[in-house]
Motif scaffolding. Structure first.
Motif, PDB file in Angstrom:
ATOM      1  N   LYS A  25     -45.647  35.929  43.122  1.00  0.00           N
ATOM      2  CA  LYS A  25     -45.910  37.183  42.419  1.00  0.00           C
ATOM      3  C   LYS A  25     -47.269  37.200  41.733  1.00  0.00           C
ATOM      4  CE  LYS A  25     -43.426  35.864  38.282  1.00  0.00           C
ATOM      5  NZ  LYS A  25     -43.200  34.520  38.818  1.00  0.00           N
ATOM      6  N   LEU A  45     -39.410  42.097  49.444  1.00  0.00           N
ATOM      7  CA  LEU A  45     -39.851  40.714  49.631  1.00  0.00           C
ATOM      8  C   LEU A  45     -40.178  40.428  51.093  1.00  0.00           C
ATOM      9  CD1 LEU A  45     -37.460  39.076  47.082  1.00  0.00           C
ATOM     10  CD2 LEU A  45     -39.951  38.900  47.065  1.00  0.00           C
ATOM     11  N   GLU A  57     -48.775  40.251  31.041  1.00  0.00           N
ATOM     12  CA  GLU A  57     -49.365  39.458  32.113  1.00  0.00           C
ATOM     13  C   GLU A  57     -50.288  40.255  33.007  1.00  0.00           C
ATOM     14  OE1 GLU A  57     -46.592  37.221  34.503  1.00  0.00           O
ATOM     15  OE2 GLU A  57     -48.062  35.638  34.772  1.00  0.00           O
ATOM     16  N   PHE A 102     -34.578  44.965  47.129  1.00  0.00           N
ATOM     17  CA  PHE A 102     -35.335  43.734  46.877  1.00  0.00           C
ATOM     18  C   PHE A 102     -35.642  43.004  48.191  1.00  0.00           C
ATOM     19  CE2 PHE A 102     -33.005  43.640  42.590  1.00  0.00           C
ATOM     20  CZ  PHE A 102     -34.040  44.265  41.937  1.00  0.00           C
ATOM     21  N   ASN A 114     -49.829  36.817  43.271  1.00  0.00           N
ATOM     22  CA  ASN A 114     -50.682  37.280  44.346  1.00  0.00           C
ATOM     23  C   ASN A 114     -50.757  38.800  44.287  1.00  0.00           C
ATOM     24  OD1 ASN A 114     -51.843  37.866  46.753  1.00  0.00           O
ATOM     25  ND2 ASN A 114     -50.313  36.819  47.997  1.00  0.00           N
ATOM     26  N   LEU A 115     -51.735  39.320  43.544  1.00  0.00           N
ATOM     27  CA  LEU A 115     -51.685  40.719  43.110  1.00  0.00           C
ATOM     28  C   LEU A 115     -51.945  41.714  44.219  1.00  0.00           C
ATOM     29  CD1 LEU A 115     -53.321  40.852  39.605  1.00  0.00           C
ATOM     30  CD2 LEU A 115     -50.935  40.967  40.254  1.00  0.00           C
ATOM     31  N   THR A 116     -52.837  41.446  45.078  1.00  0.00           N
ATOM     32  CA  THR A 116     -53.262  42.484  46.012  1.00  0.00           C
ATOM     33  C   THR A 116     -53.056  42.042  47.443  1.00  0.00           C
ATOM     34  OG1 THR A 116     -55.468  41.542  46.082  1.00  0.00           O
ATOM     35  CG2 THR A 116     -55.059  43.263  44.442  1.00  0.00           C
ATOM     36  N   GLY A 117     -52.313  40.984  47.646  1.00  0.00           N
ATOM     37  CA  GLY A 117     -52.182  40.463  48.989  1.00  0.00           C
ATOM     38  C   GLY A 117     -53.225  39.387  49.257  1.00  0.00           C
ATOM     39  N   LYS A 168     -40.377  36.230  29.136  1.00  0.00           N
ATOM     40  CA  LYS A 168     -40.075  36.361  30.567  1.00  0.00           C
ATOM     41  C   LYS A 168     -38.621  36.006  30.812  1.00  0.00           C
ATOM     42  CE  LYS A 168     -44.469  35.475  32.847  1.00  0.00           C
ATOM     43  NZ  LYS A 168     -45.099  34.637  33.895  1.00  0.00           N
ATOM     44  N   THR A 169     -37.931  36.858  31.536  1.00  0.00           N
ATOM     45  CA  THR A 169     -36.540  36.597  31.890  1.00  0.00           C
ATOM     46  C   THR A 169     -36.372  36.906  33.363  1.00  0.00           C
ATOM     47  OG1 THR A 169     -35.670  38.832  31.587  1.00  0.00           O
ATOM     48  CG2 THR A 169     -35.884  37.465  29.601  1.00  0.00           C
ATOM     49  N   ASN A 211     -37.926  33.802  40.647  1.00  0.00           N
ATOM     50  CA  ASN A 211     -38.182  34.747  39.555  1.00  0.00           C
ATOM     51  C   ASN A 211     -38.630  36.119  40.050  1.00  0.00           C
ATOM     52  OD1 ASN A 211     -37.581  32.958  37.439  1.00  0.00           O
ATOM     53  ND2 ASN A 211     -39.614  32.037  37.607  1.00  0.00           N
ATOM     54  N   MET A 212     -38.185  36.503  41.219  1.00  0.00           N
ATOM     55  CA  MET A 212     -38.645  37.768  41.789  1.00  0.00           C
ATOM     56  C   MET A 212     -37.965  38.974  41.145  1.00  0.00           C
ATOM     57  SD  MET A 212     -41.062  37.747  44.038  1.00  0.00           S
ATOM     58  CE  MET A 212     -42.114  36.308  43.924  1.00  0.00           C
ATOM     59  N   ILE A 213     -36.845  38.737  40.450  1.00  0.00           N
ATOM     60  CA  ILE A 213     -36.122  39.828  39.807  1.00  0.00           C
ATOM     61  C   ILE A 213     -36.031  39.489  38.322  1.00  0.00           C
ATOM     62  CG2 ILE A 213     -33.937  41.092  39.745  1.00  0.00           C
ATOM     63  CD1 ILE A 213     -33.564  39.944  42.679  1.00  0.00           C
ATOM     64  N   GLY A 214     -36.521  40.372  37.483  1.00  0.00           N
ATOM     65  CA  GLY A 214     -36.510  40.038  36.065  1.00  0.00           C
ATOM     66  C   GLY A 214     -37.062  41.141  35.194  1.00  0.00           C
ATOM     67  N   ALA A 215     -37.290  40.802  33.934  1.00  0.00           N
ATOM     68  CA  ALA A 215     -37.788  41.776  32.967  1.00  0.00           C
ATOM     69  C   ALA A 215     -38.502  41.018  31.849  1.00  0.00           C
ATOM     70  CB  ALA A 215     -36.635  42.588  32.384  1.00  0.00           C
ATOM     71  N   PHE A 216     -39.354  41.728  31.126  1.00  0.00           N
ATOM     72  CA  PHE A 216     -39.878  41.196  29.880  1.00  0.00           C
ATOM     73  C   PHE A 216     -38.934  41.616  28.764  1.00  0.00           C
ATOM     74  CE2 PHE A 216     -43.733  41.211  32.447  1.00  0.00           C
ATOM     75  CZ  PHE A 216     -44.295  39.996  32.106  1.00  0.00           C
ATOM     76  N   THR A 266     -46.227  43.406  46.410  1.00  0.00           N
ATOM     77  CA  THR A 266     -46.618  42.707  45.185  1.00  0.00           C
ATOM     78  C   THR A 266     -46.294  43.585  43.977  1.00  0.00           C
ATOM     79  OG1 THR A 266     -48.824  43.658  45.056  1.00  0.00           O
ATOM     80  CG2 THR A 266     -48.549  41.722  46.488  1.00  0.00           C
ATOM     81  N   ARG A 267     -46.731  43.088  42.819  1.00  0.00           N
ATOM     82  CA  ARG A 267     -46.552  43.844  41.578  1.00  0.00           C
ATOM     83  C   ARG A 267     -47.277  45.179  41.562  1.00  0.00           C
ATOM     84  NH1 ARG A 267     -47.555  39.650  36.632  1.00  0.00           N
ATOM     85  NH2 ARG A 267     -45.574  38.543  36.815  1.00  0.00           N
ATOM     86  N   LYS A 268     -48.230  45.371  42.472  1.00  0.00           N
ATOM     87  CA  LYS A 268     -49.010  46.608  42.478  1.00  0.00           C
ATOM     88  C   LYS A 268     -48.349  47.688  43.330  1.00  0.00           C
ATOM     89  CE  LYS A 268     -53.076  46.593  41.008  1.00  0.00           C
ATOM     90  NZ  LYS A 268     -53.519  47.143  39.712  1.00  0.00           N
ATOM     91  N   ALA A 284     -37.843  48.641  37.744  1.00  0.00           N
ATOM     92  CA  ALA A 284     -37.858  48.013  36.414  1.00  0.00           C
ATOM     93  C   ALA A 284     -37.789  46.491  36.506  1.00  0.00           C
ATOM     94  CB  ALA A 284     -36.688  48.522  35.573  1.00  0.00           C
ATOM     95  N   THR A 285     -37.187  45.973  37.562  1.00  0.00           N
ATOM     96  CA  THR A 285     -36.890  44.543  37.602  1.00  0.00           C
ATOM     97  C   THR A 285     -37.557  43.793  38.753  1.00  0.00           C
ATOM     98  OG1 THR A 285     -34.847  44.981  38.828  1.00  0.00           O
ATOM     99  CG2 THR A 285     -34.678  44.816  36.431  1.00  0.00           C
ATOM    100  N   TYR A 286     -38.156  44.482  39.712  1.00  0.00           N
ATOM    101  CA  TYR A 286     -38.861  43.751  40.773  1.00  0.00           C
ATOM    102  C   TYR A 286     -40.112  43.119  40.164  1.00  0.00           C
ATOM    103  CZ  TYR A 286     -41.137  42.539  45.158  1.00  0.00           C
ATOM    104  OH  TYR A 286     -41.749  41.841  46.179  1.00  0.00           O
ATOM    105  N   GLN A 287     -40.188  41.820  40.230  1.00  0.00           N
ATOM    106  CA  GLN A 287     -41.308  41.084  39.649  1.00  0.00           C
ATOM    107  C   GLN A 287     -41.557  41.502  38.196  1.00  0.00           C
ATOM    108  OE1 GLN A 287     -44.582  40.145  42.088  1.00  0.00           O
ATOM    109  NE2 GLN A 287     -43.406  40.158  43.984  1.00  0.00           N
ATOM    110  N   ARG A 288     -40.493  41.775  37.499  1.00  0.00           N
ATOM    111  CA  ARG A 288     -40.502  42.188  36.078  1.00  0.00           C
ATOM    112  C   ARG A 288     -41.157  43.535  35.835  1.00  0.00           C
ATOM    113  NH1 ARG A 288     -42.327  36.827  35.400  1.00  0.00           N
ATOM    114  NH2 ARG A 288     -40.587  35.397  35.188  1.00  0.00           N
TER     115      ARG A 288
END
Lengths: 365, 365
Positions: free
Chosen positions: B324, A90, B237, A86, B326-329, B143-144, B153-158, A95-97, A117-121
């Motif tokens: 987060k 960071l 999302e 992580f 910020n999808l593509t930078g 969201k968790t 919230n950088m670490i989580g899951a749906f 990013t999520r992509k 599984a858990t980075y940015q959900r």
């Protein structure tokens, strides 16, 4: 590399993915079709990185590649190591992509998969398993996670990879003990589901242990097919998938007792399978000849058939209670109805379990 | 308590769940229909536990109930606190059939939900949100997660709950600042999606801030409906759900800058929404009258409309880069095309953003 006769598919609806099995895939396969952005973080360990990082990078032409080398070993499959992934993600503003790539054995696969599984959900990941164990086990099923001091794999998630790439040539660099450990899972597929495969393994075990490439590919492919069929039936482990845990309840107790550091997972599973086989015999499912076949095959794969010295029935019973296969607080074990046919059992005769534990914990008495 | 006119449904296929909104639900509702085993771990904090633990326990008649009280505050939404939940679950031998219950605000909901998402790769959970913010925001959407020192919230899951139970009477014990913080999200739903609701809020804000029960129920229900409709369209999302982040990119920068301890989430979102409104005006989407309406409504809800003193444009730009969303930078922000209609925008005029940051970071110059 396009999917070809060298590939098989794990069928999970929209989460389906291919497994590519090809000599020389590392360094030659183009994996960019499975990278949705253009950024990749390759996660490996200090042992595998120096051997294969360059070839792994070559699989992602045109991508912006970061890498991280983690310490090697099951004892590092913990929160602190996960956090290093992580931190890197960071610090480098992934990013999520992004796509995480697991280059290594089961520990790297599990921890990288859980990070994905858990980075940015949840982000994409790709597995490049470099041990036999990871190739035939962790590569199929989407289980990811880390250990907790009170139990193995107690924290995790189901998260399917986009693609799995198996290069059997990586087995040439595998320490012999790890080849054996992987072979334990290969034997397991024969025991729980495929008596023909078990017989094939009895014929070919010496060639497999001598790293005969074509035989290894057959064994890897058949193992992955067995597991893929089971996982496709039961992605979230509510039913038949539990059969994959043959030997694992005993095995996890061994691993927890030894602090995840002395025994390889496959070695613990081998001893655990022998204990489950013994219990199956005591319950009248198997006969003495069956048990002997299992014992002989494990020994030919240079695997342990007894738990570590000093482990007592009390140890086993305490540690088996928190095993996650224990669904309702009542002990459930995978046993063999016959060779090639497993069943999940509870409510069996406690005395038989006591006898098995006594027998294995005092093998010299 | 059966689903009634007091309930609404979040429609997510097999992960659908009801939200029950009822005065006195805490202590009176029977939640055992949503407990699949018979064991429950209620997770709360040191503030909420003494007020509501007894009533919460009464909702699970016949269950084997454990409880854990965590420290109160966003700064504890981290791995160490999460691990206390895992420790308790493992020490008390909770299996995969356990149900986690989150009794508290957003932090308790997020951390408990993430524990449920990852304990043994996923167990059931139930949310009993006791703050307005948690009732109108965290209760819908699954969201968790936890924070990381480098980002919120950088670490989580749906992970969707089985049921959410909202007892508006809990708001009587809520500190005024937390009522305001929740109202920021209520106002947000009006801004991004529902101009009629926004006008209703302008009419009823004084009554809401005076805790008029019937008005609060209307506001909670309409907020949950707004969010449920958006989440049902976009569970993971990938699209329209991003609109819920109005003010959040600026707001997260504020929270990160202040170490998650000085500003409540809703306060940071309020200032962030005001900044997004200002930027929307600078880009020609809104007029001065629109901005004034937003500012007035936030002020009547006793919310901040400026970032903390000492925060500079450089701080904002550095912290917004790892957000987060910020999808593509490339920086993407939620802006308002008009009041009641939001849009995700990138590639907007950088100078307008600079002007907004300068304006808000030097409000006294």
């Amino acid at each position: 590399m396009q999917p070809s006769e060298e590939s098989l598919s794990v069928n999970l609806g929209e989460r389906s993915y291919p497994i590519l099995i090809q000599d020389g895939a590392l360094g030659n396969a183009d994996l960019t079709p499975w990278v949705s952005g253009n950024r990749v973080l390759i996660v490996t360990n200090e042992t595998v990185g120096p051997l294969y990082m360059d070839q792994a990078r070559a699989c992602f032409p045109g991508c912006d590649i970061d890498e991280i080398q983690l310490p090697d070993g099951e004892r590092y499959k913990n929160w602190e190591t996960l956090n290093r992934i992580f931190d890197t993600l960071l610090e480098k503003h992934h990013t999520r992509k992004t796509t995480l790539v697991a280059l290594g054995g089961g520990v790297i696969g599990d921890i990288t998969g859980f990070a994905a599984a858990t980075y940015q959900r949840g982000v994409d990941f790709i597995q490049i398993p470099t041990t036999l164990l990871a190739q035939v086990d962790a590569s199929v099923g989407g289980k990811t996670g880390i250990n907790h001091p009170l139990g193995k794999n107690m924290i995790g998630a189901f998260h399917q990879p986009k693609v799995v790439v198996i290069d059997p040539l990586t087995l040439n660099s595998l320490p012999p003990a790890e080849l054996s450990a992987g072979m334990a899972e290969v034997i397991k597929y024969g025991l729980i589901r495929d008596a023909d495969f078990l017989a094939w393994l009895e014929e070919h075990m010496d060639r497999l242990m001598a790293l005969q490439a074509e035989d290894l590919k057959v064994a890897i492919r058949r193992s992955c097919e067995c597991k893929a069929a089971i996982v496709a039936e039961d992605e979230r482990e509510s039913g038949v998938r539990a059969l994959l845990n043959l030997g694992h309840t005993f095995g996890h107790a061994i691993e927890t007792h030894t602090g995840y550091s002395e025994w390889l997972h496959g070695e613990a599973v081998a001893a655990g399978m022998m204990m489950a086989t013994d219990l199956s015999e005591r319950l009248g499912y198997l006969n003495y000849n069956d048990s002997t076949r299992v014992r002989q095959l494990l020994i030919r794969a240079r695997l342990p058939v007894n738990p570590p010295e000093g482990m007592t029935p009390v140890h086993f019973k305490a540690l088996m209670q928190v095993d996650k296969k224990n669904l309702t607080g009542e002990l459930r074990l995978v046993l063999l109805k016959e060779l090639g046919d497993a069943v999940v059992t509870s409510g069996f005769d406690d005395e038989a379990l006591e006898a098995t534990l006594d027998y294995f914990c005092h093998p010299l008495d």
